[in-house]
Design a protein around this motif. Structure first.
Motif, PDB file in Angstrom:
ATOM      1  N   VAL A  26      61.451  69.323  13.834  1.00 51.62           N
ATOM      2  CA  VAL A  26      61.913  70.192  14.892  1.00 51.62           C
ATOM      3  C   VAL A  26      63.180  70.815  14.342  1.00 51.62           C
ATOM      4  O   VAL A  26      64.120  70.135  13.812  1.00 51.62           O
ATOM      5  N   HIS A  27      63.116  72.183  14.208  1.00 51.93           N
ATOM      6  CA  HIS A  27      64.268  73.024  13.937  1.00 51.93           C
ATOM      7  C   HIS A  27      64.675  73.817  15.311  1.00 51.93           C
ATOM      8  O   HIS A  27      63.939  74.191  16.071  1.00 51.93           O
ATOM      9  N   THR A  28      65.958  74.432  15.364  1.00 52.44           N
ATOM     10  CA  THR A  28      66.623  75.074  16.590  1.00 52.44           C
ATOM     11  C   THR A  28      67.084  76.163  16.080  1.00 52.44           C
ATOM     12  O   THR A  28      67.975  76.251  14.965  1.00 52.44           O
ATOM     13  N   TYR A  29      66.655  77.456  16.514  1.00 47.44           N
ATOM     14  CA  TYR A  29      67.151  78.779  16.240  1.00 47.44           C
ATOM     15  C   TYR A  29      67.951  79.369  17.240  1.00 47.44           C
ATOM     16  O   TYR A  29      67.396  78.889  18.462  1.00 47.44           O
ATOM     17  N   ARG A  30      69.339  79.901  17.087  1.00 48.96           N
ATOM     18  CA  ARG A  30      70.081  80.000  18.366  1.00 48.96           C
ATOM     19  C   ARG A  30      70.607  81.758  17.733  1.00 48.96           C
ATOM     20  O   ARG A  30      71.225  81.908  16.683  1.00 48.96           O
ATOM     21  N   TYR A  31      70.279  82.594  18.464  1.00 44.32           N
ATOM     22  CA  TYR A  31      70.980  84.054  18.069  1.00 44.32           C
ATOM     23  C   TYR A  31      71.487  84.603  19.427  1.00 44.32           C
ATOM     24  O   TYR A  31      70.882  84.454  20.557  1.00 44.32           O
ATOM     25  N   PRO A  32      72.529  85.515  19.146  1.00 45.32           N
ATOM     26  CA  PRO A  32      73.040  86.451  20.291  1.00 45.32           C
ATOM     27  C   PRO A  32      72.265  87.582  20.421  1.00 45.32           C
ATOM     28  O   PRO A  32      72.609  88.439  19.749  1.00 45.32           O
ATOM     29  N   LEU A  33      71.449  87.643  21.367  1.00 45.99           N
ATOM     30  CA  LEU A  33      70.621  88.864  21.456  1.00 45.99           C
ATOM     31  C   LEU A  33      71.230  89.919  21.994  1.00 45.99           C
ATOM     32  O   LEU A  33      71.889  89.857  23.269  1.00 45.99           O
ATOM     33  N   PHE A  34      71.494  91.291  21.471  1.00 53.64           N
ATOM     34  CA  PHE A  34      72.359  92.289  22.185  1.00 53.64           C
ATOM     35  C   PHE A  34      71.240  93.175  22.975  1.00 53.64           C
ATOM     36  O   PHE A  34      70.242  93.718  22.189  1.00 53.64           O
ATOM     37  N   ILE A  35      71.272  93.572  24.340  1.00 59.22           N
ATOM     38  CA  ILE A  35      70.528  94.498  24.927  1.00 59.22           C
ATOM     39  C   ILE A  35      70.979  95.678  24.873  1.00 59.22           C
ATOM     40  O   ILE A  35      72.254  96.122  25.371  1.00 59.22           O
ATOM     41  N   GLU A  36      70.413  96.850  24.154  1.00 54.29           N
ATOM     42  CA  GLU A  36      71.073  98.053  23.713  1.00 54.29           C
ATOM     43  C   GLU A  36      71.295  98.830  24.870  1.00 54.29           C
ATOM     44  O   GLU A  36      70.456  98.634  26.027  1.00 54.29           O
ATOM     45  N   PRO A  37      72.245  99.693  25.022  1.00 60.20           N
ATOM     46  CA  PRO A  37      72.786 100.294  26.157  1.00 60.20           C
ATOM     47  C   PRO A  37      71.514 101.485  26.618  1.00 60.20           C
ATOM     48  O   PRO A  37      71.442 102.056  27.718  1.00 60.20           O
ATOM     49  N   PHE A  38      70.734 101.895  25.740  1.00 60.79           N
ATOM     50  CA  PHE A  38      69.829 102.905  25.636  1.00 60.79           C
ATOM     51  C   PHE A  38      68.494 102.431  26.192  1.00 60.79           C
ATOM     52  O   PHE A  38      67.383 103.199  26.281  1.00 60.79           O
ATOM     53  N   PHE A  39      68.230 101.040  26.352  1.00 60.86           N
ATOM     54  CA  PHE A  39      66.949 100.796  26.637  1.00 60.86           C
ATOM     55  C   PHE A  39      66.666 101.056  28.108  1.00 60.86           C
ATOM     56  O   PHE A  39      67.531 100.900  29.018  1.00 60.86           O
TER      57      PHE A  39
END
Length: 155
Positions: free
Chosen positions: A113-126
């Motif tokens: 078991v591995h853990t992936y952790r990422y700070p996902l940025f929601i683009e202003p133009f979405f």
């Protein structure tokens, strides 16, 4: 009677705490069977995950390695009403090298078991809309190591 009510109340509180702790997600068909847990910051216990443009949200996926892999690539695809196919929701700000966000880095080991952790940025133009998201992790051969689906509302 009072004792039974107290036990029932305690059991309901335990169940509610368990539900609130997790993001409402599902594995991606057959490819997501290795995904153990998936969370998005602020979406705990919600059927629809609200995210705001211009903000970052921690995404965490725990997965059991389906095979040994020296590299790992992340992708985010989304589909909204009226779209015929999913589109990449990642931009130049998205780092697809998942090894850099894996506890202990790569390699991925089979049945570990591995853990992936990422700070996902929601683009202003979405565009503000509701999307069905597939968040996936694949090795160099294209084999899925983990994949989760959830519904987000971009605001």
């Amino acid at each position: 009677m009072l004792k039974q009510s107290a036990i029932a109340c305690f059991a309901m509180m335990v169940c509610l705490a368990a539900c609130v702790d997790a993001t409402n997600w599902r594995p991606c068909g057959g490819t997501g069977r290795n995904t153990v847990k998936f969370t998005v910051e602020g979406c705990e216990g919600r059927r629809l995950c609200p995210v705001r443009r211009g903000q970052s949200y921690w995404v965490e996926m725990q997965f059991r390695g389906s095979s040994d892999a020296d590299t790992l690539v992340a992708s985010v695809l989304g589909k909204s009403r009226g779209m015929s196919s999913a589109m990449p929701l990642s931009t130049n700000n998205f780092d697809s090298n998942a090894c850099d966000y894996l506890n202990g880095g790569c390699p991925v080991r089979r049945n570990t078991v591995h853990t992936y952790r990422y700070p996902l940025f929601i683009e202003p133009f979405f565009p503000p809309s509701t999307y069905l998201i597939n968040y996936g992790l694949k090795d160099a051969t294209g084999r899925s190591q983990g994949c989760a689906r959830l519904i987000i509302r971009v605001m």
